[in-house]
Write an enzyme that holds these catalytic residues in place. Structure first.
Site, PDB file in Angstrom:
ATOM      1  N   LYS A  36       0.671   4.121   7.117  1.00 52.84           N
ATOM      2  CA  LYS A  36      -0.072   4.973   6.178  1.00 52.84           C
ATOM      3  C   LYS A  36       0.390   6.425   6.300  1.00 52.84           C
ATOM      4  O   LYS A  36       1.052   6.809   7.273  1.00 52.84           O
ATOM      5  CB  LYS A  36      -1.574   4.929   6.491  1.00 52.84           C
ATOM      6  CG  LYS A  36      -2.233   3.584   6.229  1.00 52.84           C
ATOM      7  CD  LYS A  36      -2.339   3.270   4.759  1.00 52.84           C
ATOM      8  CE  LYS A  36      -3.068   1.956   4.531  1.00 52.84           C
ATOM      9  NZ  LYS A  36      -2.289   0.803   5.021  1.00 52.84           N
ATOM     10  N   SER A  63       0.809  -1.221   0.000  1.00 51.14           N
ATOM     11  CA  SER A  63       0.000   0.000   0.000  1.00 51.14           C
ATOM     12  C   SER A  63       0.842   1.271   0.000  1.00 51.14           C
ATOM     13  O   SER A  63       0.315   2.350  -0.242  1.00 51.14           O
ATOM     14  CB  SER A  63      -0.943   0.018   1.205  1.00 51.14           C
ATOM     15  OG  SER A  63      -0.246   0.302   2.392  1.00 51.14           O
TER      16      SER A  63
END
Length: 207
Positions: free
Chosen positions: A156, A119
């Site tokens: 993230k 990601s």
């Protein structure tokens, strides 16, 4: 030599940095003030460090100590973090890895996590990389963070707008996650990346 506890490691790093700055080691009271503990508590840490072979002291001389094994630039690798969906927190000591001192911020603890998932590939953080995390409980918008949400951790980009936090992947094929700010705990900020290439070469990619 035996492994150190997190507090013993912090005390030892403080001693090393104090000696580098002042040319002599800190007193028991200076150690106690730095860590907001009693002088007896500081003394117990010194006894433990001596027994484990990290310092030597001379009886009766308060500042007569020397570091026999440095851990200042050795950072613990404590498990893995999901660069994708949230994953149950995994924290266990795998190893200590030496990193350049220029990657470490004075006064902060640091740790390494192994990345699982893709990601964050648009930030050049890939599956199998080791991310260097500076332990802190706050972040600025745009920081790449290790965050915990309801006992699960993820890697993230962090953005906060009012009472809402967005944890955004760096992969156009994946969607961001949104949470109330009080559900998100920042574990630390990414300040470096280790990558091992074929042939055994290791390098830092980002800082």
């Amino acid at each position: 030599m035996k492994d150190l506890t997190a507090k013993q490691r912090s005390v030892l790093i403080f001693i090393e940095e104090f000696i580098e700055k002042n040319g002599y080691p800190p007193s028991v009271r200076e150690i106690a003030r730095r860590f907001r503990i009693t002088p007896r508590g500081a003394q117990l840490h010194l006894v433990a460090l001596e027994k484990k072979g990290y310092i030597e002291r001379k009886n009766g001389k308060p500042r007569a100590m020397r570091v026999t094994k440095s851990v200042k630039n050795r950072v613990p690798l404590i498990g893995e973090i999901r660069a994708g969906e949230k994953k149950e927190a995994i924290e266990y000591l795998e190893d200590y890895i030496e990193v350049p001192g220029s990657f470490l911020s004075s006064g902060y603890e640091h740790f390494l996590l192994r990345v699982k998932g893709e990601s964050m590939i648009e930030e050049h953080i890939c599956d199998g990389d080791l991310v260097l995390i500076r332990r802190q409980d706050w972040a600025q918008n745009g920081d790449i963070v290790a965050a915990m949400v309801e006992g699960e951790v993820t890697l993230k980009k962090f953005f906060q707008r009012g009472e809402m936090v967005e944890l955004r992947p760096a992969n156009k094929e994946m969607s961001p996650m949104f949470f109330r700010a009080d559900r998100v705990k920042i574990l630390g900020k990414v300040v470096g990346v280790f990558r091992k290439y074929e042939g055994g070469r290791t390098c830092f990619l980002t800082r």
